[in-house]
Design an enzyme around this catalytic site. Structure first.
Site, PDB file in Angstrom:
ATOM      1  N   LYS A 107      31.710  17.108 -11.140  1.00 37.93           N
ATOM      2  CA  LYS A 107      32.127  17.582  -9.915  1.00 37.93           C
ATOM      3  C   LYS A 107      33.613  18.131  -9.555  1.00 37.93           C
ATOM      4  CE  LYS A 107      27.798  17.571  -8.532  1.00 37.93           C
ATOM      5  NZ  LYS A 107      27.062  18.930  -8.555  1.00 37.93           N
ATOM      6  N   SER A 163      30.840  17.349  -4.458  1.00 38.33           N
ATOM      7  CA  SER A 163      30.323  16.126  -4.149  1.00 38.33           C
ATOM      8  C   SER A 163      31.521  15.340  -3.360  1.00 38.33           C
ATOM      9  CB  SER A 163      29.630  15.253  -5.426  1.00 38.33           C
ATOM     10  OG  SER A 163      29.571  13.721  -4.914  1.00 38.33           O
ATOM     11  N   TYR A 223      29.909  11.694 -13.858  1.00 39.88           N
ATOM     12  CA  TYR A 223      29.662  12.634 -12.548  1.00 39.88           C
ATOM     13  C   TYR A 223      30.711  13.087 -11.716  1.00 39.88           C
ATOM     14  CZ  TYR A 223      27.091  14.323  -8.499  1.00 39.88           C
ATOM     15  OH  TYR A 223      26.450  14.791  -7.476  1.00 39.88           O
TER      16      TYR A 223
END
Length: 229
Positions: A156, A139, A152
């Site tokens: 990632k 990401s 998150y």
């Protein structure tokens, strides 16, 4: 782009980017072997894409379930030519100290451990054959940060590091790539940005560019942090 028929294993195939890729890969004549957690959505995929396409209900955070799935897939289809770890969760936006431990753990279990589970189950057969490409969806938040998405970002960033280390372990002729898909209007993005996610391309529009890009990856790309752009 490699136009020869390929066996493509894809996690998170039932929604978002994964679902859009299924349609593109199938239309191009490749065999898609996918998984998702929702049994209803898996059944819908199975009805929409007949054999040799192959879809199963699998939670990638469950190592035993992934191993059983891979054993069946490898026996039936052989090692994948392209393995795409796409399944992921997003946290509800909040300062890190307000994110419940259970929610944080769920992201780590799916976004990091899930990728490792799938690699552990499928990659030995690819290594034995000494060919194949592994793509782990990263990401922009695996290379930069924003507030309220710390869990998150953490997962990632982990995908980036894990993938780049794996690239140094693979035999010549193989490749693994951490791939930033870009900003796409998906259910996951709307969880963070609400209706403003509509300012970005849909998953279907993204897949029209991403599928040929993914099929064009090869040994020359091993260890490169790439983006679909």
């Amino acid at each position: 782009m490699n136009t020869a028929p390929q066996i493509i294993v894809l996690t998170g195939a039932t929604r978002g980017l994964g679902r859009a890729l299924v349609a593109r890969f199938a239309a191009a004549g490749h065999t898609v072997v996918g998984c998702g957690r929702g049994t209803v959505q898996v059944e819908e995929l199975s009805q929409a894409f007949a054999p040799p396409h192959d879809f199963s209900s699998v939670d990638v955070s469950d190592g035993a379930a992934v191993a059983a799935w891979a054993k069946r897939v490898l026996a039936k289809h052989g090692p994948p030519d392209l393995l795409i770890n796409n399944a992921a969760l997003m946290n509800h936006p909040a300062p890190l100290w307000d994110v419940p431990a259970a929610e944080f753990d769920a992201l780590v279990d799916v976004n990091v451990k899930g990728v490792a589970n799938v690699i552990r189950a499928f990659v030995p057969a690819m290594v034995a054959r000494r060919s194949g490409v592994i793509v782990n969806l990263s990401s922009g938040w695996g290379r930069s940060t924003s507030p309220e998405v710390a869990p998150y970002c953490a997962t990632k960033y982990a995908v980036e590091g894990m993938t780049l280390a794996l690239a140094q372990e693979l035999p010549r002729g193989m490749a693994t790539i951490p791939l930033n898909p870009g900003v796409i209007d998906t259910e996951m993005l709307r969880q963070c940005w609400a209706d403003s996610a509509g300012n970005y391309p849909t998953a279907d529009a993204w897949a029209a560019r991403a599928a040929p890009f993914l099929l064009g990856l090869g040994a020359k790309d091993n260890g490169r942090s790439l983006s679909v752009g």
